[in-house]
Scaffold this active site. Structure first.
Site: not given
Length: 320
Positions: A19-22, A25, A43, A136
């Site tokens: 789904l994605g990356e931050g 994580a 996550k 954030d």
């Protein structure tokens, strides 16, 4: 960490897609090994050292475990992936798109903006009531359900009330960070979240970025450009074409001095709901006073930017 592939296992969860990356994580859509109908957003926290990994993991669990609000993503359970030695957090899978993507496609109608930001403010007010502050808030951390309701994600750098927070503790995303986080002194974490909501509200009402990229300015120079703007602007003004009450709310939320912002997220929600009057717009200054304020602001920003230079690398890592 190498990206996981479809069919890989994370504890009792089977990966379907990424789904994605931050900054801390990666997140995957997964189904439970015992039921294809049981799905979650899993996550996995980066292994950049046990101390940092454990810090982000513990903060998010502590924040989400105490919150129960439809506008905040729900935690299902934490766990440890023994094969990779990584901690993971299984969370409610929210189907929809981010507010960032939504804003990039169209300018939101005023009624939708008010409804959307009222729900965001109500959710954050519930978190603040438990002394949990996000730190954030930004459009990519707001997911919009298929029915149109927003859900707040990523409490990985959330904090509890701490009046001693100083510049060295500053984290977040430069565009949405309150300017006082760059200064040497205590901050009000509630009003920092309020500032971030105000910046998002400005972007939703105008269809433009609050601090747009300037030509070829990138990287550290772009971060410094944003910081300079924050330290010299009195507030963000979406302009006279915007609904007067919402315009006043944006200007109050993004006021340079935190004491001019709403006293709490609950107060902001009351203003958006119409239960409390919108803030009064500040009176325009005379040209001479404006020039004096601009010169003093420029000198002050030069001093503060020099002191903030050491934070630039961290800000870039946290994302724009």
């Amino acid at each position: 960490m190498a990206q996981l592939r479809e069919g890989d296992r994370v504890g009792d969860w089977v990966v379907e897609t990424r789904l994605g990356e931050g900054a801390t994580a990666e997140v995957y859509r997964c189904r439970h090994a015992m039921s294809e109908r049981m799905v979650a957003a899993v996550k996995l926290f980066f292994s950049d050292g046990p101390e940092n990994r454990d810090k982000w993991f513990s903060r998010e669990i502590e924040a989400l475990a105490t919150l129960n609000h439809p506008g905040i993503v729900r935690i299902l359970h934490p766990g440890v992936d023994q094969e990779r030695g990584m901690m993971f957090l299984a969370m409610e899978l929210v189907e929809g798109e981010t507010l960032l993507k939504h804003l990039s496609r169209e300018v939101m109608p005023v009624a939708e903006v008010r409804r959307m930001f009222l729900r965001i403010s109500d959710a954050l007010a519930a978190a603040h009531a438990r002394q949990i502050f996000h730190r954030d808030i930004k459009p990519s951390n707001i997911l919009i359900r298929e029915g149109g309701d927003p859900v707040i994600l990523d409490f990985g750098i959330a904090t509890t009330a701490d009046p001693s927070l100083r510049t060295t503790s500053a984290v977040g995303t430069p565009t949405y960070m309150a300017p006082e986080l760059l200064e040497d002194g205590p901050v009000d974490p509630a009003r920092c979240d309020i500032y971030a909501v105000g910046v998002m509200l400005y972007e939703a009402l105008t269809g433009t970025r609050a601090f747009p990229r300037s030509g070829e300015v990138r990287g550290d120079a772009l971060v410094m450009h944003i910081l300079q703007k924050k330290l010299t602007l009195e507030d963000l003004d979406p302009g006279p074409k915007v609904d007067p009450d919402l315009r006043a709310i944006v200007r109050a939320c993004t006021a340079r001095r935190p004491e001019r912002r709403p006293a709490s997220m609950a107060d902001l929600a009351a203003q958006l709901r119409g239960e409390a009057p919108a803030p009064r717009l500040p009176k325009p200054q005379s040209p001479r006073r404006e020039m004096a304020a601009w010169v003093l602001g420029g000198l002050l920003s030069a001093l503060l930017l020099s002191a903030a230079a050491g934070l630039v690398t961290w800000f870039v890592v946290m994302g724009m």
